[in-house]
Every structure is written in C-alpha cells, then in structure tokens.
Design a protein around this motif. Structure first.
Motif, short mmCIF file in Angstrom:
data_model
loop_
_atom_site.label_atom_id
_atom_site.label_comp_id
_atom_site.label_asym_id
_atom_site.label_seq_id
_atom_site.Cartn_x
_atom_site.Cartn_y
_atom_site.Cartn_z
N THR A 167 -4.59 13.82 -2.70
CA THR A 167 -5.47 13.78 -1.54
C THR A 167 -4.81 14.17 -0.23
O THR A 167 -5.51 14.37 0.77
N ALA A 168 -3.50 14.26 -0.17
CA ALA A 168 -2.76 14.47 1.08
C ALA A 168 -3.13 13.41 2.12
O ALA A 168 -3.05 13.64 3.31
N GLY A 169 -3.53 12.24 1.65
CA GLY A 169 -3.87 11.15 2.55
C GLY A 169 -5.13 11.38 3.34
O GLY A 169 -5.37 10.70 4.35
N SER A 170 -6.00 12.29 2.89
CA SER A 170 -7.18 12.68 3.67
C SER A 170 -8.48 12.43 2.90
O SER A 170 -8.54 12.62 1.68
N LYS A 171 -9.53 12.05 3.61
CA LYS A 171 -10.86 11.90 3.01
C LYS A 171 -11.41 13.23 2.54
O LYS A 171 -12.23 13.28 1.62
N ILE A 172 -10.97 14.33 3.16
CA ILE A 172 -11.53 15.63 2.82
C ILE A 172 -11.13 16.06 1.41
O ILE A 172 -11.75 16.95 0.82
N ASN A 206 0.83 -1.22 0.00
CA ASN A 206 0.00 0.00 0.00
C ASN A 206 0.86 1.26 0.00
O ASN A 206 0.58 2.24 0.69
N ALA A 207 1.92 1.25 -0.81
CA ALA A 207 2.79 2.42 -0.92
C ALA A 207 2.19 3.49 -1.83
O ALA A 207 2.47 4.67 -1.67
N PHE A 208 1.35 3.08 -2.78
CA PHE A 208 0.75 4.01 -3.75
C PHE A 208 -0.73 4.22 -3.47
O PHE A 208 -1.46 3.27 -3.20
N LEU A 209 -1.16 5.47 -3.57
CA LEU A 209 -2.58 5.79 -3.50
C LEU A 209 -3.20 5.93 -4.88
O LEU A 209 -4.40 5.73 -5.05
N ALA A 210 -2.42 6.34 -5.86
CA ALA A 210 -2.91 6.51 -7.22
C ALA A 210 -1.79 6.20 -8.19
O ALA A 210 -0.63 6.54 -7.94
N LEU A 211 -2.12 5.53 -9.28
CA LEU A 211 -1.15 5.25 -10.34
C LEU A 211 -1.57 5.99 -11.61
O LEU A 211 -2.76 6.19 -11.86
N ASP A 212 -0.59 6.36 -12.41
CA ASP A 212 -0.84 6.98 -13.70
C ASP A 212 -0.02 6.24 -14.75
O ASP A 212 0.91 6.79 -15.34
N ASN A 218 1.48 7.01 -0.63
CA ASN A 218 0.70 7.12 0.60
C ASN A 218 1.45 7.93 1.66
O ASN A 218 2.68 8.01 1.66
N MET A 219 0.69 8.48 2.59
CA MET A 219 1.27 9.36 3.60
C MET A 219 0.30 9.51 4.77
O MET A 219 -0.90 9.27 4.64
N ASP A 220 0.83 9.91 5.92
CA ASP A 220 -0.04 10.30 7.03
C ASP A 220 -0.87 11.50 6.58
O ASP A 220 -0.38 12.39 5.87
N GLU A 221 -2.12 11.53 6.99
CA GLU A 221 -3.04 12.59 6.57
C GLU A 221 -2.45 13.98 6.82
O GLU A 221 -2.07 14.30 7.94
N PHE A 222 -2.37 14.78 5.76
CA PHE A 222 -1.78 16.11 5.80
C PHE A 222 -0.39 16.10 6.43
O PHE A 222 0.02 17.07 7.07
N ALA A 223 0.31 14.99 6.26
CA ALA A 223 1.70 14.83 6.74
C ALA A 223 1.79 14.86 8.26
O ALA A 223 2.85 15.16 8.80
N LYS A 282 5.07 11.96 -3.60
CA LYS A 282 4.23 11.97 -2.40
C LYS A 282 2.91 12.69 -2.67
O LYS A 282 2.88 13.72 -3.36
N ASP A 283 1.85 12.19 -2.10
CA ASP A 283 0.51 12.68 -2.45
C ASP A 283 0.17 14.05 -1.86
O ASP A 283 -0.98 14.46 -1.88
N VAL A 284 1.16 14.75 -1.35
CA VAL A 284 0.96 16.11 -0.87
C VAL A 284 1.38 17.13 -1.94
O VAL A 284 1.20 18.33 -1.76
N VAL A 285 1.90 16.63 -3.06
CA VAL A 285 2.41 17.48 -4.14
C VAL A 285 1.36 17.55 -5.25
O VAL A 285 0.90 16.51 -5.75
#
Length: 514
Positions: free
Chosen positions: A90-95, A41-47, A123-128, A79-82
């Motif tokens: 998503t920054a790892g967040s449902k919001i 579960n290292a990736f949240l989205a693939l392209d 993947n990352m902790d929500e909002f880092a 990283k999904d914060v970029v």
C-alpha cells in the motif's frame, strides 16, 4: 531457547548446525509480533502462512543436504513500498489500500530465492513522505524504547520491528534518510547503499534519482550479509550499477580502523544538535581515535543548502511519479458526489482528494509549482546546480579522508504529534542524512549510546565514496565492537522490555474500542 534476541548471523549459524529449525524460528517471531505489535503498529500486513511455508521448505532442503544461502531460513520484514506478489502493498496510502502486486520487486525475488521467510510488510509514512511514520494512512508506528515517541520515518515500521525483536532483519528505503534516521532513534543499524547498488525495480517510486533500498538490522555484520544478498546489477533498472557488490561482509568481519583518516563534517555537527547527541558522538570519536584512526575536520560548505535543495528536487520528482495514481488502472477509485456521469478528470480529482493524505498533497503542490512554466529554471534547475556543488564537496572531502562521520539525527526521538503542525521542524530531522542522497553516496547509521537527558538512542552516521560501501562496514563494525565491549552487551539489551506491558496496553485499547 528462544531465538528472537539473537542476531541474524547467530540464527543462521544455529540453523546451519541443525540446532533449530526455520519453522520454529519463524513461528517464534510471528508469536512475538502477535504479542507486541497491537501496540507498536510496526506491521501493516502479515503473511504467516507464506512465511511458514518458506521456512518448512528451507528445513526440508537443508535436511536433504542441499547447499543453501547463509541467511536461508532467517525471517525478514519488508517495507510496504516494496512490491511483493501475493502480499498487499500500500505504500502507507489509502489510494493503494488492498492492492496486491502481480509481481515481485527485484530484491523480493532475491529474498525468496535465498529462502528468507517474509513475515509481512512494515508501516511507513505515506509514499515515504515524512520523518516520523506519523503520516501513514493506517496510523503511526511507536518507538520500542518509548511508545509515546516516534520511531523515525519514513521507514519507522522496519526499524521498530527490528528494534522490538519482531524480526531479525528488515528492508527499508532511503530517499533523504528514511533508513538511517529511523535506525538512529530506535537503536538499530541502517544502511543506504550507493545509489544504483540495489535495484529500484519494484519499488513504488517517490523521487527516482534519490530512492534507494537497503538493510535494517541489529548488527553491522547482519546489515552486510543482507546487503550482499540484495545488491547487484539488474538489467530491468536502467540506474542499476553493472559492477560486483563491494566486499561488505569481508569488511564487516575485518573491523579495523587503524591508519584510517576519518573526517568530521563541520556543517553536520553545529547548532541545533541535542547536547546528549553531541556527547555520545564525541565519545564515539574518542573510541575511534583510541583504535588508531586519525580524526580530521572537513568543511563541505554547500551542505548548508542541502535541505533546501532536497525539498525542491524531491517534491518535483514525487509530483511526477505520483501522477500515475489516476483511478483508471489500479488502486482506489472514487466517484464524485452528485455527478451522474462524471468525466475521467472528475473521478481522478475525487480519488486523489480521498486517497492522498495532507503531507502527500503538500509535496505534490510544491513539486508541481517548482516544475511549472516560468519557475522551472528558478527552482528545480537551480536546485540541480546546487546538487552538483554538494557532490563536488564530497569529492573534495574524500580526496583527503577515507570516510566522513556525523551524528545521524540532530535529536533523539521526539513525542508523537509534537511536530505535526510544524512541517519545517520535521524536515530538519533529515539535515545530516540528505546530502548523501543528493550525491548518491552510501551511508550507515549505528547506535552509539543513549542520552543522559532522556535515555533514548543516538546514532552515528558514516559516509563513504560511491561504490566504497565496504568502508562503511569496516568502520561501523570496528566502532560497534568497541561500544559493545564498553557496554557489556548490545545497546538494545538496555531498552525497556516490551513484553507484558505492551500486551496489556494493546488489550486495554481493544477493550476500549469494543
């Protein structure tokens, strides 16, 4: 021959020589992700489509004789914060679930312009916010060395992806250690550049005076090559440094510590450190001494207050930054139950209740309290004064030594779930990395072996003065070379093989859910 276990520099050399194509290299890494990531579960989205399109374009341009960037065609994870235009962020967040940015971050533009295929978002902790990547709204990431342990946080996805050979390069962000600490516990290399050395434009902010993007790789040279690419001035970021990127690649190739004065920070090497971590650190120090460095002990007394200072400054800035998630402009919107005509405030409250996780809520509450009337001077104001003292301690230390070193993390990777009910114990994982963020100086973590007690990786941290990032790479590459000679190969070659075991476990999990 497969390229997934080669360094980014080695892949780049084969691409330049025409021995392999970027399309083939990219597909091999996409296949590796398909093989093992159901378990990690290292990736949240693939392209995959976008990555292969970039790879084919690079191959065509290279065949036409065009001069390309040295890393052109080498795949990368982000990283999904970029912010990445066209790829969910998503920054790892449902919001922010499903949000697709209409623009690219500065560093994303640099990656695309240089022709690096972007495999996907990690993947990352929500909002880092976290030290273990267990606070992601999309489930935890697992450590490639032991899938029942954490990969560090908040950038555990990037570190796990690189450590599991899913990507040769990755981008992380470091607010209190979120590049270096995951690197330490996954046996990879992670670098936090000088604050302002890499533009923050397009990074989803947690704490604006602390956040810094940087490379996650398997070798020090790879980190230098990526750092050189993403660094530099950006007029869209008011904190971006208007100066050339330090000569990091040259320093990584030089790799010579003879005559250097290297300081060991007394306050970052005391009680609470796992015996195996101390043992591997001491052995690395002995190697540096043998290579001609002079080792001296340095005291930075204000570091004793760094953790407390950080956990006032960071939540205060986070509570301010996260106020933008108000359900009015983008992201999740939840209507409160049983309210026929809810007000904006009611919708905002219901959305934040549903969209933010427990750790994010905890830090918002702490930060709002620290900034509230009557408490601002006592808490946030006092923390900023201590932050100045920490910066002065660094300044005094660098007056007598070239770099400082310490263990990166006090322990190896801990078991998943073991610290979720003890936030303070979790926060202590960043005790050695936080001072660099408070002072804005650069730091690097590289693997220096595994412990005898649990066989898990240990990281050594190198710190340098602001804009002297090249010193990190010189010391890091020199120590890396000595260690690889001693081990007879890279440390990651000693990690448990993920292949069939991971695939079988992932398949069993899917069958169970079905």
């Amino acid at each position: 021959m497969s390229t997934i276990r080669l360094s980014a520099a080695e892949i780049a050399a084969r691409l330049a020589a025409g021995d392999v194509s970027s399309a083939d290299v990219t597909q091999e890494h996409l296949d590796r992700i398909a093989e093992v990531d159901g378990d990690l579960n290292a990736f949240l989205a693939l392209d995959a489509e976008g990555a292969l399109a970039t790879a084919r374009d690079v191959d065509a341009r290279r065949a036409a004789g065009e001069t390309l960037h040295p890393l052109a065609g080498v795949p990368i994870a982000v990283k999904d914060v970029v912010a990445t235009e066209g790829i969910a962020t998503t920054a790892g967040s449902k919001i922010l679930e499903g949000w697709v940015p209409p623009y690219d971050a500065f560093l994303t533009r640099r990656l695309r312009a240089a022709g690096l295929p972007i495999l996907g978002k990690t993947n990352m902790d929500e909002f880092a916010m976290g030290s273990s990547t267990e606070h992601s709204a999309y489930g935890p990431t697992r450590n490639p060395w032991d899938r029942d342990r954490i990969p560090g946080g908040s950038g555990g996805g990037s570190a796990a992806a690189v450590g599991a050979y899913e990507a040769p390069l990755a981008i992380g962000t470091d607010t209190g250690g979120s590049i270096r600490q995951p690197a330490a516990v996954t046996g990879t290399v992670g670098v936090k550049p000088t604050y302002g050395g890499v533009s923050r434009y397009g990074l989803i902010a947690m704490a604006s005076s602390l956040d810094q993007a940087g490379p996650v790789t398997r070798t020090v040279l790879d980190a230098a090559l990526l750092h050189e690419l993403i660094g530099g001035h950006d007029p869209l970021d008011s904190t971006s440094i208007d100066a050339p990127v330090p000569p990091v690649v040259e320093a990584a190739r030089r790799a010579d510590v003879s005559g250097m004065r290297i300081g060991i920070v007394t306050e970052l090497n005391g009680e609470g450190y796992q015996p195996g971590v101390r043992a591997r650190f001491d052995e690395a120090v002995a190697l540096l001494t043998k290579a001609g460095a002079e080792i001296v002990e340095v005291s930075c007394p204000s570091f004793a207050y760094a953790l407390s200072t950080y956990y006032l400054v960071m939540p205060a800035e986070a509570s301010s930054n996260l106020a933008r998630f108000d359900a009015m402009r983008y992201g999740l919107r939840v209507a409160p139950a049983g309210v026929p005509s809810p007000s904006a405030e009611q919708v905002m409250s219901a959305t934040r209740e549903a969209g933010f996780g427990d750790e994010v809520k905890r830090r918002i509450i702490i930060g709002t309290y620290a900034l509230s009337s009557g408490y601002y001077d006592a808490y946030y104001g006092s923390a900023q004064k201590v932050r100045t003292l920490i910066a002065r301690d660094f300044e005094a230390a660098f007056g007598s030594v070239d770099v400082l070193i310490s263990p990166t993390s006090p322990t190896t990777a801990f078991p998943l779930g073991s610290k979720l009910d003890d936030p303070m114990s979790m926060y202590l994982q960043d005790v050695a990395t936080i001072p660099a963020n408070l002072a804005g100086i650069p730091g690097l973590s590289l693997p220096v072996g595994v412990t005898d007690e649990d066989g898990l990786p240990v990281g050594l941290q190198v710190l340098a003065p602001a804009m002297a990032d090249d010193r990190l790479y010189n010391v890091g590459a020199a120590l890396e070379r000595l260690l690889v000679e001693q081990w007879g190969g890279p440390l990651l070659s000693r990690a448990p093989e993920l292949g069939n075991a991971a695939t079988s476990r992932a398949a069993s999990s899917k069958e169970g859910k079905a």
